[in-house]
Design an enzyme around this catalytic site. Structure first.
Site, mmCIF file in Angstrom:
data_model
loop_
_atom_site.group_PDB
_atom_site.id
_atom_site.type_symbol
_atom_site.label_atom_id
_atom_site.label_comp_id
_atom_site.label_asym_id
_atom_site.label_seq_id
_atom_site.Cartn_x
_atom_site.Cartn_y
_atom_site.Cartn_z
ATOM 1 N N ASP A 19 -16.058 -7.285 -4.933
ATOM 2 C CA ASP A 19 -14.587 -7.381 -4.510
ATOM 3 C C ASP A 19 -14.503 -9.396 -4.668
ATOM 4 O O ASP A 19 -14.571 -9.869 -3.818
ATOM 5 C CB ASP A 19 -14.152 -7.310 -3.342
ATOM 6 C CG ASP A 19 -13.286 -5.258 -2.882
ATOM 7 O OD1 ASP A 19 -13.512 -5.538 -3.800
ATOM 8 O OD2 ASP A 19 -12.779 -5.354 -2.009
ATOM 9 N N ASP A 61 -10.637 -5.368 -5.146
ATOM 10 C CA ASP A 61 -8.703 -5.091 -5.058
ATOM 11 C C ASP A 61 -7.659 -4.623 -6.073
ATOM 12 O O ASP A 61 -8.212 -5.678 -7.455
ATOM 13 C CB ASP A 61 -8.287 -5.650 -3.550
ATOM 14 C CG ASP A 61 -9.216 -6.152 -2.071
ATOM 15 O OD1 ASP A 61 -9.221 -4.883 -2.333
ATOM 16 O OD2 ASP A 61 -8.668 -6.869 -1.273
ATOM 17 N N HIS A 63 -4.111 -4.721 -6.574
ATOM 18 C CA HIS A 63 -2.703 -4.670 -4.828
ATOM 19 C C HIS A 63 -2.173 -4.451 -6.170
ATOM 20 O O HIS A 63 -1.467 -5.222 -7.233
ATOM 21 C CB HIS A 63 -2.450 -5.111 -4.273
ATOM 22 C CG HIS A 63 -3.885 -5.685 -3.379
ATOM 23 N ND1 HIS A 63 -4.865 -3.622 -2.974
ATOM 24 C CD2 HIS A 63 -4.446 -6.036 -2.570
ATOM 25 C CE1 HIS A 63 -5.000 -4.911 -1.875
ATOM 26 N NE2 HIS A 63 -5.359 -5.982 -1.689
ATOM 27 N N HIS A 80 -2.485 -11.143 -2.317
ATOM 28 C CA HIS A 80 -4.040 -11.897 -2.629
ATOM 29 C C HIS A 80 -4.483 -9.779 -4.247
ATOM 30 O O HIS A 80 -3.606 -9.276 -3.669
ATOM 31 C CB HIS A 80 -5.040 -11.685 -1.672
ATOM 32 C CG HIS A 80 -5.729 -10.453 -1.052
ATOM 33 N ND1 HIS A 80 -4.955 -9.816 -0.220
ATOM 34 C CD2 HIS A 80 -6.370 -8.801 -1.129
ATOM 35 C CE1 HIS A 80 -4.404 -8.555 0.893
ATOM 36 N NE2 HIS A 80 -6.082 -8.305 -0.394
ATOM 37 N N LYS A 105 -9.643 -0.748 -6.681
ATOM 38 C CA LYS A 105 -9.671 0.431 -5.340
ATOM 39 C C LYS A 105 -8.244 -0.902 -4.642
ATOM 40 O O LYS A 105 -7.456 -1.653 -4.655
ATOM 41 C CB LYS A 105 -10.234 -0.047 -3.938
ATOM 42 C CG LYS A 105 -10.636 -1.768 -3.628
ATOM 43 C CD LYS A 105 -12.082 -1.455 -2.828
ATOM 44 C CE LYS A 105 -12.546 -2.877 -2.500
ATOM 45 N NZ LYS A 105 -11.236 -3.087 -1.472
ATOM 46 N N CYS A 144 -14.636 -5.289 3.800
ATOM 47 C CA CYS A 144 -14.641 -4.615 2.752
ATOM 48 C C CYS A 144 -16.298 -3.684 2.105
ATOM 49 O O CYS A 144 -16.908 -2.797 1.992
ATOM 50 C CB CYS A 144 -14.653 -4.966 1.255
ATOM 51 S SG CYS A 144 -12.036 -4.738 1.245
#
Length: 196
Positions: A19, A61, A63, A80, A105, A144
């Site tokens: 990340d 990430d 999202h 974020h 993810k 993470c």
């Protein structure tokens, strides 16, 4: 902490970068203090792994805008790393090779995922190419990175924690240090790349 030389890398090793995205860097929407400091260090690791033909994986990430971890949805974080936005891009200057595998993810609204292994095919990919030991660095130590290391150990991989290539959120002062101690107690070995 153990210093290791690049020559000690071997078949069955893989680099897992967690990340390292713009929103986690200073100035980002969920900035990690000194998060940008991991970039040049990780580039050294990337260079050594790539030069030896060893695999490099980069989690991110990714999202949806209404992700459950966001405060507007009752979560604890500001929005974020929304998929497709500038904040979700990898850090400027992170020199990922063309062969690096991206692992996205926390891609659905209703489920959070701190670990790169959570609802992804990372474990299957690593096992498929005979990986035995993962070298893990990135952001953030206490979320993470910690969860990715836990899951890597649970999947049976040896884990080398890149102590010189992680930084913590430290929501509570000392969270990062506590996370490092937990990872070590679970069996991760703290290492850093020796000077050439």
């Amino acid at each position: 902490m153990i210093e290791f030389e690049p020559g000690q890398l071997q078949e069955g090793d893989a680099l897992v970068i967690v990340d390292v995205q713009k929103d986690f860097l200073p100035g980002g929407s969920l900035a990690v203090s000194e998060g940008d400091a991991v970039v040049p260090v990780l580039n050294r690791y990337i260079g050594e792994f790539h030069q030896r033909g060893l695999p490099v994986y980069a989690t991110r990430d990714w999202h949806p805008p209404d992700h459950c971890s966001f405060r507007e949805q009752g979560g604890i974080w500001p929005p974020h790393c929304i998929a497709g936005t500038e904040g979700a891009e990898y850090a400027p200057g992170l020199r990922l090779p063309a062969t690096a595998v991206t692992i996205s993810k926390a891609t659905t609204p209703e489920k959070d995922a701190y670990s790169g292994f959570d609802d992804t095919d990372l474990a299957a990919r690593l096992h498929a190419v005979g990986v035995k030991r993962v070298f893990v660095g990135g952001l953030a130590t206490d979320y993470c990175v910690l969860n990715t290391v836990r899951d890597a150990l649970n999947e049976g991989f040896g884990v080398m924690l890149l102590r010189d290539a992680v930084r913590a959120v430290d929501v509570q002062p000392g969270d990062g240090d506590r996370a490092e101690r937990e990872m070590e107690s679970l069996g991760a070995r703290p290492v850093k790349l020796g000077a050439r």
